[in-house]
Design a protein around this motif. Sequence first.
Motif, PDB file in Angstrom:
ATOM      1  N   LYS A 108       0.843  -1.181   0.000  1.00 34.78           N
ATOM      2  CA  LYS A 108       0.000   0.000   0.000  1.00 34.78           C
ATOM      3  C   LYS A 108       0.887   1.242   0.000  1.00 34.78           C
ATOM      4  O   LYS A 108       1.958   1.262   0.579  1.00 34.78           O
ATOM      5  N   LYS A 109       0.439   2.302  -0.663  1.00 34.81           N
ATOM      6  CA  LYS A 109       1.197   3.556  -0.675  1.00 34.81           C
ATOM      7  C   LYS A 109       0.828   4.370   0.559  1.00 34.81           C
ATOM      8  O   LYS A 109      -0.340   4.473   0.926  1.00 34.81           O
ATOM      9  N   TYR A 110       1.852   4.922   1.180  1.00 34.42           N
ATOM     10  CA  TYR A 110       1.661   5.751   2.364  1.00 34.42           C
ATOM     11  C   TYR A 110       2.143   7.161   2.060  1.00 34.42           C
ATOM     12  O   TYR A 110       2.999   7.371   1.204  1.00 34.42           O
ATOM     13  N   TYR A 134       8.921   6.842   8.836  1.00 31.22           N
ATOM     14  CA  TYR A 134       8.895   5.390   8.680  1.00 31.22           C
ATOM     15  C   TYR A 134       8.558   4.776  10.021  1.00 31.22           C
ATOM     16  O   TYR A 134       8.984   5.267  11.065  1.00 31.22           O
ATOM     17  N   SER A 167      10.806  12.258   5.615  1.00 32.27           N
ATOM     18  CA  SER A 167       9.719  11.269   5.519  1.00 32.27           C
ATOM     19  C   SER A 167       9.720  10.402   6.771  1.00 32.27           C
ATOM     20  O   SER A 167      10.769  10.099   7.333  1.00 32.27           O
ATOM     21  N   HIS A 183       5.400   5.475   6.377  1.00 29.59           N
ATOM     22  CA  HIS A 183       5.679   4.286   5.572  1.00 29.59           C
ATOM     23  C   HIS A 183       5.873   3.115   6.522  1.00 29.59           C
ATOM     24  O   HIS A 183       6.635   3.212   7.479  1.00 29.59           O
ATOM     25  N   VAL A 184       5.198   2.002   6.285  1.00 25.12           N
ATOM     26  CA  VAL A 184       5.296   0.830   7.146  1.00 25.12           C
ATOM     27  C   VAL A 184       6.406  -0.080   6.642  1.00 25.12           C
ATOM     28  O   VAL A 184       6.443  -0.434   5.461  1.00 25.12           O
ATOM     29  N   ASP A 228       0.624   9.228   8.894  1.00 22.74           N
ATOM     30  CA  ASP A 228       0.547   8.087   7.974  1.00 22.74           C
ATOM     31  C   ASP A 228       1.964   7.720   7.489  1.00 22.74           C
ATOM     32  O   ASP A 228       2.321   7.960   6.344  1.00 22.74           O
TER      33      ASP A 228
END
Length: 127
Positions: A66-68, A118, A116, A76-77, A74
């Motif tokens: 999935k895009k985060y 994570y 960003s 990045h996972v 929200d």
Amino acid sequence: MACRMLLRTCRTIQLARVNVPLRLPQRAVTSAKGIPTDDEQAAGLERRILQALKKGNDPFSILKPKKYAGTKEDPHVVPGIGKKRMVGCLCEEDNTAIVWFWLHEGNAQRCPSCGSYYKFVHHELPH
């Protein structure tokens, strides 16, 4: 080829004269069930993957992630099996340098270069 067709025709006529019921070979396509589906003919690892996908699991991370957004809300996972994992971030789309940093279990962490976010998520192995 012509000889084979001639012999088959002669055999069919001969069997029809003797009143013996003629049994033609059946193909899988013309059988009562038809062509088997992937679920019916899958075996081994492929069967395990199909069964897991039916339940909604992604056992070997084969589906597109999935895009985060990469924000604090929200992030990045990043899945992992330990307590930390090294992550590489391409901060700009056409950048050739990768920024590497350690991602630890817990709160979302920020890339030191672009900002960003994570988040490390513990992931169990499928086997």
